[in-house]
Motif scaffolding. Structure first.
Motif, PDB file in Angstrom:
ATOM      1  N   TRP A  28       0.841  -1.196   0.000  1.00 45.98           N
ATOM      2  CA  TRP A  28       0.000   0.000   0.000  1.00 45.98           C
ATOM      3  C   TRP A  28       0.876   1.246   0.000  1.00 45.98           C
ATOM      4  CZ3 TRP A  28      -5.291  -0.194  -0.302  1.00 45.98           C
ATOM      5  CH2 TRP A  28      -5.859  -1.461  -0.160  1.00 45.98           C
ATOM      6  N   ASP A  59      -1.586   3.838   4.482  1.00 46.58           N
ATOM      7  CA  ASP A  59      -2.754   3.215   5.095  1.00 46.58           C
ATOM      8  C   ASP A  59      -3.551   4.187   5.952  1.00 46.58           C
ATOM      9  OD1 ASP A  59      -1.055   3.364   7.260  1.00 46.58           O
ATOM     10  OD2 ASP A  59      -0.817   1.210   7.475  1.00 46.58           O
ATOM     11  N   THR A  60      -3.075   5.437   6.052  1.00 45.54           N
ATOM     12  CA  THR A  60      -3.796   6.497   6.760  1.00 45.54           C
ATOM     13  C   THR A  60      -3.736   7.766   5.916  1.00 45.54           C
ATOM     14  OG1 THR A  60      -3.214   5.566   8.912  1.00 45.54           O
ATOM     15  CG2 THR A  60      -3.903   7.868   8.891  1.00 45.54           C
ATOM     16  N   PHE A 117      -6.904   5.173  -1.885  1.00 40.00           N
ATOM     17  CA  PHE A 117      -5.768   4.437  -1.351  1.00 40.00           C
ATOM     18  C   PHE A 117      -5.291   3.521  -2.477  1.00 40.00           C
ATOM     19  CE2 PHE A 117      -8.106   5.496   2.511  1.00 40.00           C
ATOM     20  CZ  PHE A 117      -7.094   5.888   3.370  1.00 40.00           C
ATOM     21  N   THR A 158     -12.463   4.033   9.807  1.00 44.35           N
ATOM     22  CA  THR A 158     -11.668   2.968   9.211  1.00 44.35           C
ATOM     23  C   THR A 158     -12.441   2.260   8.101  1.00 44.35           C
ATOM     24  OG1 THR A 158     -12.413   1.344  10.834  1.00 44.35           O
ATOM     25  CG2 THR A 158     -10.373   2.548  11.330  1.00 44.35           C
ATOM     26  N   LYS A 168      -6.672  -5.768   5.939  1.00 37.72           N
ATOM     27  CA  LYS A 168      -5.933  -4.507   5.947  1.00 37.72           C
ATOM     28  C   LYS A 168      -6.886  -3.418   6.431  1.00 37.72           C
ATOM     29  CE  LYS A 168      -2.638  -1.595   5.013  1.00 37.72           C
ATOM     30  NZ  LYS A 168      -1.408  -1.589   5.777  1.00 37.72           N
ATOM     31  N   LEU A 207      -7.566   0.552   6.656  1.00 36.14           N
ATOM     32  CA  LEU A 207      -7.229   1.878   6.139  1.00 36.14           C
ATOM     33  C   LEU A 207      -7.973   2.897   6.987  1.00 36.14           C
ATOM     34  CD1 LEU A 207      -7.734   1.070   2.353  1.00 36.14           C
ATOM     35  CD2 LEU A 207      -5.593   1.009   3.649  1.00 36.14           C
TER      36      LEU A 207
END
Length: 181
Positions: free
Chosen positions: A72, A75-76, A92, A146, A158, A160
């Motif tokens: 990725w 992730d934030t 993302f 999230t 996962k 995010l």
């Protein structure tokens, strides 16, 4: 798959019976007096474990508890300040760095205030895909939400995260700060 489900159902039933037997009580008569005594707990009968899923070569395939092999970019994501009433979106992006084709099997937002979209076609090794998170900026204030992504190459999801602060337009009253009473 049907056999696996039936086996899991049998294991769950055996455990419930075992717990039920441990909790039962009976009345025992001793020299003319009735007393309540707890039954002696007996070990539950052995239950055959559910068969493991078989791999293509016939060997048992263990659950894959290692994280997905896709990479990725982030992730934030923090939006910063966004205007109330104007939804904000972020893509993302990820790259398939595995040696197999990846498929996103599920994407679930934490709540109804976040909508999602994602690459629904198989992603071959070396190719990229996206998961889009759109936050409905209906209420002023800070947020952190999230999105959970499930892929076919791992049993580990996962997570995010999107963050930000929704600002009320000029002239609109800001929400009163919370007070503890």
């Amino acid at each position: 798959m049907k056999t696996l489900k039936l086996s899991l159902f049998a294991v769950a039933g055996a455990l419930m019976l075992s717990f039920s037997a441990n909790a039962q009580q009976t009345t025992v008569a001793k020299k003319g007096k009735a007393t309540t005594a707890k039954l002696e707990a007996k070990p539950a009968p052995a239950v055959k474990a559910a068969p493991a899923m078989k791999a293509a070569d016939g060997t048992e395939a263990p659950k894959n508890m290692t994280p997905s092999g896709i990479t990725w970019k982030e992730d934030t994501f923090t939006f910063g300040d966004i205007e109330k009433g104007k939804p904000a979106s972020h893509d993302f992006t990820f790259k398939n760095t595995t040696k197999q084709t990846i498929l996103i099997t599920n994407v679930k937002a934490q709540c109804g205030c976040t909508a999602t979209n994602y690459t629904k076609t198989p992603i071959k090794p070396g190719e990229s895909g996206t998961v889009t998170a759109t936050y409905n900026a209906a209420n002023a204030g800070t947020f952190s939400k999230t999105v959970t992504v499930t892929t076919n190459d791992s049993d580990v999801n996962k997570i995010l995260t999107i963050k930000g602060k929704v600002i009320a337009p000029e002239g609109e009253a800001a929400p009163a700060p919370a007070t503890h009473q």
